[in-house]
Design an enzyme around this catalytic site. Structure first.
Site, PDB file in Angstrom:
ATOM      1  N   HIS A 116     -10.191  -5.229  -3.494  1.00  0.00           N
ATOM      2  CA  HIS A 116      -8.853  -5.379  -2.913  1.00  0.00           C
ATOM      3  C   HIS A 116      -8.970  -5.828  -1.464  1.00  0.00           C
ATOM      4  O   HIS A 116      -9.877  -5.411  -0.746  1.00  0.00           O
ATOM      5  CB  HIS A 116      -8.047  -4.078  -3.001  1.00  0.00           C
ATOM      6  N   GLN A 121     -14.933   1.911   1.119  1.00  0.00           N
ATOM      7  CA  GLN A 121     -14.168   1.614  -0.105  1.00  0.00           C
ATOM      8  C   GLN A 121     -13.943   2.883  -0.920  1.00  0.00           C
ATOM      9  O   GLN A 121     -14.891   3.501  -1.401  1.00  0.00           O
ATOM     10  CB  GLN A 121     -14.924   0.581  -0.955  1.00  0.00           C
ATOM     11  N   HIS A 181      -7.069  -5.800   2.115  1.00  0.00           N
ATOM     12  CA  HIS A 181      -5.988  -5.185   2.898  1.00  0.00           C
ATOM     13  C   HIS A 181      -5.358  -6.252   3.781  1.00  0.00           C
ATOM     14  O   HIS A 181      -6.074  -7.021   4.453  1.00  0.00           O
ATOM     15  CB  HIS A 181      -6.540  -4.114   3.844  1.00  0.00           C
ATOM     16  N   ASP A 227       0.856  -1.190   0.000  1.00  0.00           N
ATOM     17  CA  ASP A 227       0.000   0.000   0.000  1.00  0.00           C
ATOM     18  C   ASP A 227       0.898   1.248   0.000  1.00  0.00           C
ATOM     19  O   ASP A 227       1.884   1.318   0.732  1.00  0.00           O
ATOM     20  CB  ASP A 227      -0.900  -0.016   1.247  1.00  0.00           C
TER      21      ASP A 227
HETATM   22  P1  5GP Z   1      -9.900   1.435   0.367  1.00  0.00           P
HETATM   23  O1  5GP Z   1     -10.108   2.584   1.281  1.00  0.00           O
HETATM   24  O2  5GP Z   1     -10.509   1.647  -0.992  1.00  0.00           O
HETATM   25  O3  5GP Z   1     -10.278   0.116   0.969  1.00  0.00           O
HETATM   26  O4  5GP Z   1      -8.332   1.327   0.176  1.00  0.00           O
HETATM   27  C1  5GP Z   1      -7.605   1.809  -0.899  1.00  0.00           C
HETATM   28  C2  5GP Z   1      -6.143   1.683  -0.529  1.00  0.00           C
HETATM   29  O5  5GP Z   1      -5.372   1.951  -1.679  1.00  0.00           O
HETATM   30  C3  5GP Z   1      -5.687   2.674   0.541  1.00  0.00           C
HETATM   31  O6  5GP Z   1      -5.151   1.950   1.657  1.00  0.00           O
HETATM   32  C4  5GP Z   1      -4.648   3.529  -0.156  1.00  0.00           C
HETATM   33  O7  5GP Z   1      -3.583   3.861   0.693  1.00  0.00           O
HETATM   34  C5  5GP Z   1      -4.204   2.636  -1.309  1.00  0.00           C
HETATM   35  N1  5GP Z   1      -3.748   3.355  -2.485  1.00  0.00           N
HETATM   36  C6  5GP Z   1      -4.357   4.435  -3.056  1.00  0.00           C
HETATM   37  N2  5GP Z   1      -3.670   4.830  -4.151  1.00  0.00           N
HETATM   38  C7  5GP Z   1      -2.620   3.974  -4.274  1.00  0.00           C
HETATM   39  C8  5GP Z   1      -1.548   3.883  -5.225  1.00  0.00           C
HETATM   40  O8  5GP Z   1      -1.421   4.651  -6.183  1.00  0.00           O
HETATM   41  N3  5GP Z   1      -0.653   2.865  -5.043  1.00  0.00           N
HETATM   42  C9  5GP Z   1      -0.761   1.981  -4.003  1.00  0.00           C
HETATM   43  N4  5GP Z   1       0.185   1.037  -3.913  1.00  0.00           N
HETATM   44  N5  5GP Z   1      -1.743   2.061  -3.083  1.00  0.00           N
HETATM   45  C10 5GP Z   1      -2.667   3.042  -3.216  1.00  0.00           C
END
Ligand code: 5GP
Ligand code: ZN
Length: 136
Positions: free
Chosen positions: A96, A90, A98, A29
């Protein structure tokens, strides 16, 4: 489609890739909540877990299983989390998982601590919800 994880899958933008198969990809991440915070994604763009094909789902969870054996070495305790839908938290609408190493010092509680006001449900309420879940 302007999906950040699709771009990572296509290697159009860089990521620290840990493991990959034909159908799934594990990478770090970019904004880690803990040292070693990683993500596992399907290579196909699906928005929610229930959209995933059976084959991609099996492959995704196998990649989770293989990656967690690496991530879990960091603290010996790893939180697995999936935000499934915008209101659940999300932000990236591409499935995805985590993988977040946990420790007693990280000040994050168990999942129950996210819900300070859980609903008070009667037996009747629970039965109604149960019947709805069973039916659908
Ligand atoms: P969500 O909140 O959608 O469950 O999590 C999205 C995750 O993607 C977050 O933990 C955020 O830090 C990660 N993330 C967002 N943009 C990028 C990116 O460009 N590269 C990577 N490796 N992680 C990202
Ligand atoms: Zn995508």
């Amino acid at each position: 489609m302007n999906c950040i994880f699709c771009k990572i899958v296509k290697k159009e933008i860089p990521a620290k890739i840990i493991f990959e198969t034909e159908k799934s990809l594990a990478f770090m991440d970019a904004f880690p909540l803990a040292k070693g915070h990683s993500l596992v994604v399907t290579k196909t763009h699906y928005e929610k877990v229930q959209d995933i094909s059976k084959e991609d789902n099996a492959d995704l969870f196998e990649t989770v299983r293989r990656t967690i054996s690496k991530v879990d070495k960091i603290t010996d305790a790893t939180l697995l989390a999936v935000h499934n839908g915008k209101q659940s938290g999300q932000e990236v609408p591409h499935v995805h998982v985590h993988l977040i190493p946990r420790s007693s010092e990280d000040s994050a509680g168990p999942v129950h601590s996210m819900f300070p006001n859980p609903p008070q449900l009667s037996d009747k309420d629970i039965q109604t919800i149960y019947e709805k879940l069973k039916e659908s």
